[in-house]
Design an enzyme around this catalytic site. Structure first.
Site, PDB file in Angstrom:
ATOM      1  N   ASP A  44      -2.403  -0.564   5.785  1.00 10.64           N
ATOM      2  CA  ASP A  44      -2.811  -0.118   7.108  1.00 10.64           C
ATOM      3  C   ASP A  44      -4.308   0.138   7.165  1.00 10.64           C
ATOM      4  O   ASP A  44      -4.900   0.141   8.216  1.00 10.64           O
ATOM      5  CB  ASP A  44      -2.046   1.155   7.503  1.00 10.64           C
ATOM      6  CG  ASP A  44      -2.230   2.256   6.477  1.00 10.64           C
ATOM      7  OD1 ASP A  44      -2.743   1.967   5.386  1.00 10.64           O
ATOM      8  OD2 ASP A  44      -1.856   3.398   6.775  1.00 10.64           O
TER       9      ASP A  44
ATOM     10  N   ASP B  69       0.862  -1.159   0.000  1.00 14.51           N
ATOM     11  CA  ASP B  69       0.000   0.000   0.000  1.00 14.51           C
ATOM     12  C   ASP B  69       0.908   1.221   0.000  1.00 14.51           C
ATOM     13  O   ASP B  69       2.060   1.137   0.395  1.00 14.51           O
ATOM     14  CB  ASP B  69      -0.865  -0.054   1.265  1.00 14.51           C
ATOM     15  CG  ASP B  69      -1.808   1.099   1.345  1.00 14.51           C
ATOM     16  OD1 ASP B  69      -2.353   1.466   0.297  1.00 14.51           O
ATOM     17  OD2 ASP B  69      -1.999   1.626   2.449  1.00 14.51           O
TER      18      ASP B  69
ATOM     19  N   ASP C 135      -7.521  -2.377   3.030  1.00 15.37           N
ATOM     20  CA  ASP C 135      -6.485  -3.356   2.727  1.00 15.37           C
ATOM     21  C   ASP C 135      -6.763  -4.709   3.357  1.00 15.37           C
ATOM     22  O   ASP C 135      -6.130  -5.692   3.001  1.00 15.37           O
ATOM     23  CB  ASP C 135      -5.123  -2.869   3.255  1.00 15.37           C
ATOM     24  CG  ASP C 135      -4.713  -1.561   2.625  1.00 15.37           C
ATOM     25  OD1 ASP C 135      -4.917  -1.425   1.413  1.00 15.37           O
ATOM     26  OD2 ASP C 135      -4.188  -0.702   3.341  1.00 15.37           O
TER      27      ASP C 135
END
EC number: 7.2.2.19
Lengths: 1080, 291
Positions: free
Chosen positions: A773, A432, A777
């Site tokens: 985070d 990410d 996700d």
């Protein structure tokens, strides 16, 4: 983010035609009343007090795509028709993907002053459950425990134990005085299984507990209006329809429809991946619930903005919130077996296969040799016990937990022990962006003044601002930056480093404040000296912020007007530009230079702000002049343009290095983000996910000035793929994309798409790590072979779904994890090789006993003392071994080809070293017997006479006669001798297993001190067994004469020499026949 | 990991296995080509030949260090075991049951005794010398022919009534059976300081059994093993050595009841209190004579 407001539909804002009463619907008259109320302008504001019941089947975070394009257009007017086309397409896609069934119902109308009544709230609470996410289903402890009891070799040992008892049962039926030996053995086996099971369970539970304590949150409180009173209640007790109050810094306690809001911004990064806070108001702006401004989501945070307060009604609680749904999407993803679990299973299969087949083979041989069937069963058990490394699985668990501990020290918290190794075999990392690769904090990155771009330091401490600050323009610019800013440090933070101080204000103002604090020193003092007379805060309509100050120079009575805002708006208001401290007319070429700089900075994915100032003439605006922000009784045009400043959420300083390390370790790093493609690409470039010299298809097209379609796709190494494009891809196309491009960035992806990407990677036989985070996700984290969540910024959903948590949110900790994972894989190989070796030395005695009829060289119980006594600490010690060569420079292992236990390892351990050990141990055994009077030759086929209880005058080679017990005692001495023989050679085995390729002397004999602890433990345990417990006959140990401890030493040295030779030839002739057959 | 969990059908597995056994594309059998198999076999043959050679060498060296006359250690034979003839074992130890009136029940017992005493016939003892001394017969030199040492004669007739010569039924017929007690050989073992070791047989006290003390007639008289049979110098030095024996004729065994008889050897260096070893320095047997 401004604009993009689609005022169609009005589904979220205006009242609707009444829907059929829902299950919890209120009587129709009430609804009608509500409608009539709504028509009155006074109450219009409160008409939004509706309970929405909606079904959100699919979540998407693509809601910014349209605005994104618009913004691009704004910057670059040249964008052509196909973009327009794309935009329309996108809109359609958006609707399709969202697939919202927004059926709204009037359930009840309430006045904001009144709130729910406590009784109604209690009813709703009972009906809908508490406002908390259902924790993922836990396996019951007892199941976990039982799994440990029957997993691995345990089942084999259970079979052995049961066979023992059955054998005794049969013996007992025919002869009630049968010896209890087999009962003892069965019991010992059962105890061993139970103890190792308990141990493994304890280890497992210990690491889970760390997690549990970590996850425990401080109970959240919410300010709610009930029974016309403000109350503070735990957020868990919120129900749909509650009126809650939110202020800056709060976490949003549920999905909330805002009724009134002032200057509020929410941080949606955990939900959508956008690092910029989104402003929120009571206005309805978009059909998409994720995008409309009047809805805030559970678990997002309200920014610590000055005077931010909001009131809203809870529209969804608990699992029905957006977050809850994504979390349940995550829990729907099955838990896959970790690579190391598969490897261990594979290994268990090999060893169990060998054990059972050798056991059965010799069972048949024994029966054919006219042994009693019961004896044959006992042999079978002994062979199984000899073959099964009882202590190994416990050792593996300890080794893994040691690594887990070591990683925890380096800020990688491992939730699942087996995940320790997974990072080591990882071949693709899907990372990410926000918060993982970047600092999740806007920071000043570039400045443009004096027609020149300056680079600001974006590292974490930000202290090294090395650009040229001598220009007069900078003096002016810095003053504007410091003054035209409403953000303030929270008081009492003088000792805290500037970058870590808490600021009240939005993200970009915070960035500017910190930037000027670093360069200019005390900004508050500067502001005090330049007293602010009036200010106009930023709003989305005029897109600028303005303030007027008295100057600090007491001789200068002029007021200073400072302004910042969207660059094109600022430029419009200017007629001059400051170059080198001097005002110059803003001519066409200057404007062109401005545009070039603006485009360049914008192209870097940065948010650009323009700054201008104007000294109000003292004659027109005397000191007593009263400024009015409403009527704007001061000039706001023909100002002097000073410069541009661009901000970005900069990459963490450690990330580029970490990405490089991953690259050299053969790991592909893919960025998967919900953020805009431009920003994503810029960050990808700056951290090295897209390397400096690689281009995307679009880049090539731009460079060569040809259409994107004409570009040979093979020329492009990098690819930036948006969620839109991804949606149109078939799995095959995705596979092709993943296989062909070494550098890929996925932007504007939804949680499902992240899942699809992970699955695509897994189809390539890759072991996939996902870092993230946000709540968005979490499904991907769960799906990945190893999910890595961020510890500080990570949402609980992400942490729950992850297998590993980076406590410092530092991507480079992943590199540590990879290193540790690879190391533990290598070291487990060594441990297993070490443990397997002695199996042959343990097995041979039984085979020889059956075939050649020697007095039994070693007993089954004695074997257990090797497996669970002397060998335990040494095999754990191998887990402390340092890496042999640079493990970060080789490719990740192929999960189907590079097995933990391969043919070479098994063959080399069993047929080379194992055999040598067996010979060495037999030598000790023969020595003991020979020196007591039985020469080796006389021992063959002595078994029947030797084992006969009724022969009490068995003659040895000297003519001495032995009673049955005297022989028995000698046999035990033989056991002890054989045991010591194996133990001594296991020391050599331990030393040679330190390396697989390098010479021991290169690795250093004394570098790993734990190995020596292991060797000492081996010797001490053996000494204790022989001398301490030698008098306890049940253990079958005797006090062995000192010299027998050294009989096997030459063999041990031989093992060492042989292995050094093996390693030497492997190093000398890489790729040769020897290397292929001897390197494990 | 979906790929790893793909379930293969049975036929696929078989096909894979067949491919493993014989791969026509590469000419590999069981994962190796023929020449590779030859090479690896050659390596293993060589490796094992060398290892076996080394092991044989070690054993050879070991044998060189071993004294052919005296074992290096005798710590596990501190006290000699004692055996009984006839030796019939029941579930727990020696059990001798017979019926006086049924000679089939005891002929096998007397047969055992007779064949055991065959080794003590004068013909078998012809190479041994007659000894009369009452002290140990130490021999430091190899005085006997063929570099051996002398052994003292022990002939069956020394057992008199239990020799089988005068009474072929060894007393079994009249319910006063003879039992021959033998002490195990230990190289260079000296059973006592001055007095010769002596056999002592008694009834083992059993609860609820009031027995009159056992009356025993020992042969040779007093039930002693003459000291001149000691020390034993080992098989190589004394190839014709025969253990001295003591015969115990039990005179007052009650009929139709099972009694336990314990015969101990009383000597300074013979212990009979090892709890683990029932045959060390003593022998215990159950006896039941039916009428």
């Amino acid at each position: 983010m401004a604009g993009g407001a689609h005022r169609g539909g009005g589904r979220w804002g205006a009242p609707h035609s009444p829907a059929p009463p829902g299950p919890r619907g209120c009587p129709v008259p009430l609804k009608a009343a509500a409608q009539s109320l709504c028509r009155k302008p006074t109450w219009g504001q409160y008409c939004t007090l509706l309970l929405f019941q909606r079904k959100l089947e699919i979540y998407s975070v693509e809601h910014h795509a349209a605005t994104d394009i618009k913004k691009k257009e704004g910057r670059d007017g040249k964008k052509d028709n196909d973009l327009e086309l794309k935009r329309n397409q996108q809109k359609e896609e958006l609707k399709k993907e969202l697939d919202l069934d927004v059926s709204l119902q009037f359930a009840f109308v309430l006045f904001v002053f009144q709130g729910l009544s406590s009784t109604r709230a209690a009813e709703l609470l009972a009906q809908n459950g508490p406002n908390a996410l259902t924790p993922p289903k836990q396996t019951p402890e007892i199941i976990k425990f039982l799994k440990q009891m029957v997993g691995g070799f345990s089942i084999l040992l259970w079979v052995g134990a049961v066979l023992c008892w059955i054998a005794f049962g049969i013996q007992y039926v025919s002869n009630p005085s049968a010896s209890l030996d087999s009962v003892y053995l069965g019991t010992v086996l059962a105890v061993v299984v139970i103890l190792t099971g308990i141990f493994a369970y304890y280890q497992e539970a210990k690491s889970t507990n760390i997690m549990a304590s970590f996850c425990k949150m401080i109970p959240q409180q919410a300010v709610v209006i009930r029974d016309s009173e403000k109350k503070v209640i735990p957020a868990e007790q919120l129900v749909v329809g509650d009126i809650v109050e939110i202020k800056g810094g709060d976490q949003i306690p549920a999905d909330i429809r805002l009724l009134s809001a002032q200057g509020c911004k929410v941080d949606n990064s955990s939900l959508t991946g956008e690092s910029e806070p989104q402003s929120r108001s009571s206005e309805f702006t978009h059909e998409n619930p994720l995008e409309t401004k009047n809805i805030t989501f559970y678990s997002t945070t309200c920014q610590r903005v000055f005077r931010c307060t909001a009131t809203g009604m809870v529209i969804n609680t608990g699992d029905r919130t957006i977050i809850g749904r994504i979390a349940s999407l995550a829990s729907g993803v099955g838990n896959e077996k970790t690579p190391i679990a598969i490897e261990i299973e594979h290994f268990v299969h090999i060893v169990a296969g060998v054990a059972v087949s050798v056991g059965i083979l010799f069972f048949i041989i024994a029966v054919c040799m006219k042994y009693h069937v019961l004896d044959a069963i006992i042999f079978l058990i002994a062979i199984i016990v000899a073959n099964v490394p009882e202590g190994l699985l416990a050792t593996v668990t300890v080794a893994l937990s040691l690594t887990a501990k070591r990683m925890a020290k380096k800020n990688c918290l491992v939730k699942n022990l087996e995940a320790v190794e997974t990072l080591g075999s990882t071949s693709i990392i899907c990372s990410d962006k926000t918060g993982t690769l970047t600092q999740n904090r806007m920071t000043v990155a570039h400045l443009w003044f004096d027609n020149q771009i300056f680079v600001a330091d974006t590292s974490e401490d930000n202290l090294n601002q090395g650009f040229d600050q001598s220009s007069g323009t900078w003096t002016s610019l810095s003053k504007i930056i410091a003054l035209c800013n409403r953000a303030e440090f929270k008081p009492g933070q003088e000792s805290v480093p500037i970058m870590k101080r808490v600021v009240v204000g939005d993200a970009s103002e915070t960035a500017l404040l910190k930037f000027s604090e670093v360069i200019l020193g005390d900004v508050m003092e500067i502001r005090k000296r330049n007293h602010k007379v009036v200010e106009i805060p930023f709003n989305s309509t005029n897109k600028f912020q303005l303030s007027i100050h008295q100057t600090e120079d007491p001789n200068d009575k002029r007021f200073l007007l400072v302004m910042k805002g969207a660059p094109e708006r600022i430029l419009e208001k200017c007629s001059t530009i400051m170059i080198n401290g001097k005002e110059q007319p803003l001519d066409k070429s200057m404007a062109q230079a401005f545009h070039t700089a603006y485009m360049e900075l914008g192209g870097l994915g940065e948010r650009v702000l323009g700054f201008c100032h104007f000294y109000l003439p003292a004659d027109e605006f005397p000191e007593t002049y009263s400024f009015d922000s409403e009527s704007m009784n001061f000039p706001t045009s023909n100002l002097c343009f000073v410069g541009l400043l661009s901000m970005i959420d900069p990459p963490r300083s450690t990330v580029p290095d970490a990405v490089t390390k991953c690259r050299s370790a053969g790991i592909k790093v893919i960025m998967v983000t919900g953020d805009h493609p431009i920003t994503a690409k810029a960050i990808a470039k700056s951290v090295g996910i897209i390397s400096a010299n690689s281009e995307t298809v679009e880049d090539i097209a731009k460079r060569c000035n040809i259409a994107v379609e004409q570009v040979n796709k093979r020329d492009a190494k990098a690819a930036v793929v948006t969620g839109m494009e991804l949606k149109d891809m078939s799995p095959e196309q995705l596979d092709e994309l993943l296989a062909n491009y070494p550098e890929i960035v996925f932007a504007r992806t939804s949680p499902q798409q992240k899942l699809i990407i992970v699955e695509g990677c897994q189809r390539q036989d890759a072991v996939v790590a996902v870092t993230g985070d946000g709540v968005n996700d979490s499904p991907a984290l769960k799906k990945a072979d190893i999910g890595v969540a961020m510890g500080i910024t990570g949402s609980d959903a992400a942490k729950n779904a992850a297998d590993m948590i980076l406590l410092d949110d530092n991507f480079s900790s992943i590199v540590t994890g990879v290193e540790e994972g690879r190391l533990i894989f290598d070291n487990l190989k060594k441990t297993i090789a070490y443990t397997l070796t002695k199996n042959i030395a343990e097995l041979c005695p039984f085979l020889i006993y059956i075939i050649l009829g020697l007095p039994l060289p070693i007993g089954t119980i004695t074997l257990l003392f090797i497996d669970l006594g002397t060998d335990i600490i040494p095999s754990i010690a191998l887990a402390y071994e340092k890496a042999e060569s640079d493990i970060m420079n080789r490719k990740p292992r192929h999960k189907k080809k590079d097995r933990l236990v391969n043919q070479q390892l098994a063959v080399y351990s069993y047929l080379h070293i194992g055999l040598m050990q067996a010979l060495g141990a037999f030598l000790v055994y023969f020595t003991v017997y020979a020196q007591q009077g039985f020469r080796p030759t006389s021992l063959f086929h002595l078994r029947i006479a030797w084992d006969s209880d009724h022969l009490n005058d068995l003659e040895d080679n000297y003519g001495q006669e032995w009673t049955s017990y005297q022989r028995q005692y000698l046999e035990w001495t033989g056991y002890t001798a054989f045991f010591v023989g194996i133990m001594v050679q296991q020391i050599a085995d331990l030393i040679i297993r330190k390396t697989r390729k390098n010479s021991i002397f290169k690795q250093g004999l004394f570098r790993n001190k734990v190995i020596w602890v292991g060797i000492a433990s081996q010797i001490i345990v053996a000494l204790l067994l022989s001398y301490g417990l030698g008098s306890i006959t049940a253990l079958n140990f005797t006090m062995l004469k000192a010299q027998y401890w050294f009989v096997a030493v030459p063999h041990a040295i031989l093992i060492w020499v042989y292995d050094e030779m093996r390693k030497l030839f492997i190093r000398l002739y890489p790729g040769s026949w020897w290397d292929k057959n001897m390197y494990y | 990991m979906a790929a790893l969990q793909e379930k293969k059908s049975c036929s696929q597995r078989m096909e894979e296995f067949r491919h493993y056994c014989w791969n026509p594309d590469t000419g590999q059998m069981l994962g190796r080509t023929l020449s590779r198999w030859v090479w690896i076999s050659l390596y293993y043959v060589a490796f094992y030949v060398v290892m076996t050679g080394l092991f044989a060498l070690c054993i050879y060296v070991l044998m060189q260090t071993i004294d052919p006359y005296t074992p290096d250690y005798q710590d596990q034979l501190k006290s000699p075991g004692v055996t009984l003839r006839p030796d019939v074992y029941g579930e727990k130890g020696l059990e001798i049951h017979y019926n006086i009136s049924d000679n089939r029940t005891w002929t096998s017992l007397t047969h055992t005794l007779r064949s055991f005493l065959a080794g003590y016939s004068p013909a078998a003892q012809v190479d041994n010398i007659n000894c009369t001394s009452k002290t140990y017969f130490f021999q430091e030199s190899f005085g006997a022919p063929n570099h051996t040492k002398f052994s003292c004669k022990f002939t069956a007739d020394m057992l008199e009534n239990c020799s089988g010569l005068t009474d072929p039924s060894f007393g079994f017929k009249e319910g006063k059976p003879c039992f021959i007690i033998k002490m195990n050989r230990i190289v260079r073992f000296l059973p006592s300081n001055s007095t010769p070791p002596r056999v002592d047989c008694t009834f083992l006290d059993m609860p609820h059994q009031a027995l009159t003390p056992l009356q025993v007639e020992y042969y040779p008289p007093n039930g002693t093993f003459s000291l001149h049979y000691f020390p034993y110098y080992g098989k190589k030095a004394q190839p014709h050595y025969s253990n001295p024996l003591v015969a115990a004729k039990l005179l007052n065994v009650p009929t139709n009841t099972e009694v336990v008889v314990l015969c101990k050897i009383l000597a300074d260096h013979v212990t009979f209190d090892n709890p683990h070893d029932p045959y060390e320095g003593k022998v215990e047997f159950k006896l039941k004579i039916q009428k």
